[in-house]
Design a protein around this motif. Sequence first.
Motif, PDB file in Angstrom:
ATOM      1  N   UNK A  45      38.189  72.269  91.556  1.00 24.58           N
ATOM      2  CA  UNK A  45      37.978  71.006  90.871  1.00 24.58           C
ATOM      3  C   UNK A  45      36.734  70.277  91.358  1.00 24.58           C
ATOM      4  N   UNK A  46      36.505  70.298  92.668  1.00 24.60           N
ATOM      5  CA  UNK A  46      35.304  69.661  93.227  1.00 24.60           C
ATOM      6  C   UNK A  46      34.049  70.373  92.726  1.00 24.60           C
ATOM      7  N   UNK A  68      33.853  65.875 100.198  1.00 27.62           N
ATOM      8  CA  UNK A  68      34.548  66.986  99.565  1.00 27.62           C
ATOM      9  C   UNK A  68      35.260  67.819 100.625  1.00 27.62           C
ATOM     10  N   UNK A  69      36.138  68.749 100.207  1.00 23.78           N
ATOM     11  CA  UNK A  69      36.789  69.629 101.175  1.00 23.78           C
ATOM     12  C   UNK A  69      35.804  70.466 101.983  1.00 23.78           C
ATOM     13  N   UNK A  70      34.569  70.606 101.483  1.00 22.56           N
ATOM     14  CA  UNK A  70      33.576  71.384 102.205  1.00 22.56           C
ATOM     15  C   UNK A  70      32.744  70.566 103.175  1.00 22.56           C
ATOM     16  N   UNK A  71      33.080  69.296 103.320  1.00 22.02           N
ATOM     17  CA  UNK A  71      32.341  68.463 104.257  1.00 22.02           C
ATOM     18  C   UNK A  71      31.061  67.896 103.705  1.00 22.02           C
ATOM     19  N   UNK A  72      30.807  68.087 102.405  1.00 17.04           N
ATOM     20  CA  UNK A  72      29.616  67.537 101.772  1.00 17.04           C
ATOM     21  C   UNK A  72      29.957  66.168 101.202  1.00 17.04           C
ATOM     22  N   UNK A  73      29.128  65.185 101.467  1.00 14.85           N
ATOM     23  CA  UNK A  73      29.356  63.831 100.992  1.00 14.85           C
ATOM     24  C   UNK A  73      28.656  63.649  99.647  1.00 14.85           C
ATOM     25  N   UNK A  74      29.438  63.515  98.583  1.00 16.55           N
ATOM     26  CA  UNK A  74      28.900  63.263  97.253  1.00 16.55           C
ATOM     27  C   UNK A  74      28.934  61.765  96.993  1.00 16.55           C
ATOM     28  N   UNK A  75      27.915  61.272  96.322  1.00 17.45           N
ATOM     29  CA  UNK A  75      27.823  59.838  96.064  1.00 17.45           C
ATOM     30  C   UNK A  75      27.987  59.565  94.568  1.00 17.45           C
ATOM     31  N   UNK A 130      39.612  64.930  96.441  1.00 17.76           N
ATOM     32  CA  UNK A 130      40.644  65.773  95.854  1.00 17.76           C
ATOM     33  C   UNK A 130      41.212  65.154  94.586  1.00 17.76           C
ATOM     34  N   UNK A 131      42.301  65.753  94.098  1.00 18.50           N
ATOM     35  CA  UNK A 131      42.955  65.232  92.912  1.00 18.50           C
ATOM     36  C   UNK A 131      43.764  63.984  93.273  1.00 18.50           C
ATOM     37  N   UNK A 132      43.882  63.089  92.295  1.00 19.17           N
ATOM     38  CA  UNK A 132      44.703  61.908  92.505  1.00 19.17           C
ATOM     39  C   UNK A 132      46.171  62.316  92.629  1.00 19.17           C
ATOM     40  N   UNK A 133      46.838  61.785  93.620  1.00 17.45           N
ATOM     41  CA  UNK A 133      48.250  62.075  93.809  1.00 17.45           C
ATOM     42  C   UNK A 133      49.084  60.946  93.213  1.00 17.45           C
TER      43      UNK A 133
END
Length: 315
Positions: free
Chosen positions: A245-246, A34-41, A138-141
Motif C-alpha cells: 500500500x505504501x 513508512x515501514x521502510x524508514x523513509x519519511x514521506x511528506x 500504514x492503513x487506518x485502523x
Amino acid sequence: MRAVMRLVMARPDLMKGGAVALPSTEGPVTPVTTPEGVVLSFRTASFASRLAALVIDFLIIILAPVVLVILYILLPFEHLKFDNVKMDHPFIQALIILFVLVGFFLRSGYFMLFELGPRAATPGKRVMKIRVISHDGGHLTPSAVITRNALREVELYLPLTLALQASVNGGWVSLVALIWTLTLALLPLFNTSRARLGDFLGGTRVVHVPRERLSFDLAEQAPVTSPGLTFTPEQISVYGEKELGVLEEVLREKRAPTLRAVADRIKTRIGWVEPNIASDIPSDEAFLRAYYAALRAQLEGRMLLGRRRKDKFDE
C-alpha cells in the motif's frame, strides 16, 4: 508551474529513516514514516479546508432529522396520542434514551463510517480534497478512526451542550464551556501538523490528496519489461500488504526524490544487484513499478490459497 518548482530534499540515510520533502511553496507538510524508514511528506490540510469540510458534513447530518420530521408529517400517525403522557412515563423515557443514542451515532457514526471506507474521507472532506491518513504510513485502523471521532464529543459537543444549558440558567459555566470549546477548536492553528486532539490521540493526520492522483489503477498499466528487472521469490517475499500500500502511494505521487529514496531502500533490503550493462539499469520509477507488480501478484496468489501477509513482520 508545478513542473518547474524547485524540490527541497534532505540527504537521506535510509537505514535510519530518509527525509523527502515536498516543494517548499506548497505550504506546511506532514511527515509520515513508512515501514521502510523513509519519511514521506504530505501537504497538510489547512485549518480552513478542515473547517469547510466539517461545515459541509454538519449540513448533511442536519438533513437527517429534517427528513424524519417531514416523514412524520406525511405519514399517518394520528393514532399516536401524547397529550396526557407525562415525561416520567417509561415509554417517553425510552424514547429520550433512543433519541440520545441515535443522535450520538448520527453525529459520530457518520464520520466513522466514511473514514473507515477506502477513501478515508467524509463527503465534506472529498469536496475539499482532503483525507485522513495514519501517522505511521500504514492503513487506518478502526481503533484510530473511532478514537479520533469519539474525542469530538469532548472537543465540541460536550462543551457546546454545557454552554447552551448554562446560557439559559446563567452563571460562569457558560464562559468556561466557551473557552473550552475555543481552546480545543483552535488547537490545529498552534501545531505544524494542523492536528486536533482527536488526531493526536488516534494517531491520525489530515492531508490534501487531490482526486486526479487516484484516477488510475496501477495494475492496469502496461508492465515494465527489462532484462535487468527480474526478482527471485525470496526478494519478493520480503514485504507484505502494508508495504504494498505504501509503495502504491509512492507510485501515484510520482515525486522523483521519493521514488529514489524508496527504490534505494528496497534495493538494499532485497540485495538487488544492478545489471552490468548501463542501458539495462532501470529508472527508479520503472524499478518500483516492476517490483510493485511482482509483489502484488505474489500476495494475490497467496490470498487465493487462503494465506495473507499483512506486513514484512508477518511470517
